[in-house]
Design an enzyme around this catalytic site. Sequence first.
Site, PDB file in Angstrom:
ATOM      1  N   LYS A   1      34.795  13.284  11.326  1.00 15.81           N
ATOM      2  CA  LYS A   1      36.337  13.767  11.811  1.00 15.81           C
ATOM      3  C   LYS A   1      35.912  15.014  13.136  1.00 15.81           C
ATOM      4  CE  LYS A   1      38.697  10.198  10.990  1.00 15.81           C
ATOM      5  NZ  LYS A   1      38.273   8.787   9.755  1.00 15.81           N
ATOM      6  N   ASN A   2      36.669  15.209  13.802  1.00 19.74           N
ATOM      7  CA  ASN A   2      36.347  15.905  14.717  1.00 19.74           C
ATOM      8  C   ASN A   2      36.331  17.475  14.330  1.00 19.74           C
ATOM      9  OD1 ASN A   2      36.902  13.757  16.596  1.00 19.74           O
ATOM     10  ND2 ASN A   2      37.340  15.203  18.675  1.00 19.74           N
TER      11      ASN A   2
END
Length: 376
Positions: free
Chosen positions: A183-184
């Site tokens: 994910k980010n």
Amino acid sequence: MSSSIRFNATHLIGKEMDYVAQACLERLSGDGRFTRQCHDWLERKTGTARALLTHSCTAALEMAALLLDIAPGDEIIMPSYTFVSTANAFVLRGGIPVFVDVREDTINLDERLIEAAITSRTRAIAPVHYAGVACEMDTIMAIADRHGLAVVEDAAQGVGASYRGRALGSIGTLGAYSFHETKNIIAGEGGALLVNSPDMVLRAEVIREKGTDRAQFFRGEVDKYTWREIGSSYLPSELIAAFLWAQFEEEEAINRARLAVWDNYHQAFAGLEASGRLRRPIVPDECRHNGHMYYVLLPEAAQRQVVIGALAAAGIQAAFHYVPLHSSPAGEKFGRSHGDMTVTDDIWQRIVRLPLSPGLRSADQVRIVEILASCT
């Protein structure tokens, strides 16, 4: 040939190891200083009534199902084009996923199909914000209000993204984030539940703490803690929270870097889209995305393995995404479809996801674009 350009490269911003070392000296189990800092940050950032770190987004979704008292036979409307956790969280409580097709533009749950899928057993809608691009939440919330339904936002890919100025995950009854390494904002594993309904906050704390009122005890609100209701151990260790806190401190910079990579791809593929050789992602004006993912849709399913194979031969990792849940063995056993899945069945076979991480070099993006162009 080993990959020289990874699909997802772990991004450290410098303070992760320092904070993990501090946590080792202070506290290893959950709900220490770093967890509290993460909770405060999420609450300020999203405006939610209460943010609670969990050991995964899957755990946050399971907590949501418990908070909603999902019981055997209850139906939850969701897209088929999503990760298995969206469905599993409710199936574990005896719930029945009702799969609805997605929109062709955003690959999000098609809000125009939701109302026809509602029955007397429907309890909730679970929109999934694919690639950090928001579902049409005004329409979804209006439908939920008309029918007295809860809304559980699967915002696993949506940290830092928004819809009409509101943080994804903070709009529905409950929201779930992921901090998985893909994910980010990352912590290896980890997630968070956003409790947007104030009347659910105390119960969410109880469920997260194995069904006890331990959190209230440590705040001095009760003189002892005891088992109150069904729950489980959903806390992450303080090591995960410490790592995550370093990422939170740089969240805006991380997402800016990802958006720059996303924008480079988007500009580079404009000509190929204009000539009909692929389709680029579509982001509606009301959505502010976070650069989580860059994908292209190829004209024909048969082209995908050609493209992925050509990239792999050059040492570049690319991927596709979910096999639709409605056609999976467990999906057929535990859920049901409402209506045709025409878009879902088509898009999942044509999508190619490209490497995207904050440190991806422009020169590497040029190589990726050139190879893809040579295959289409």
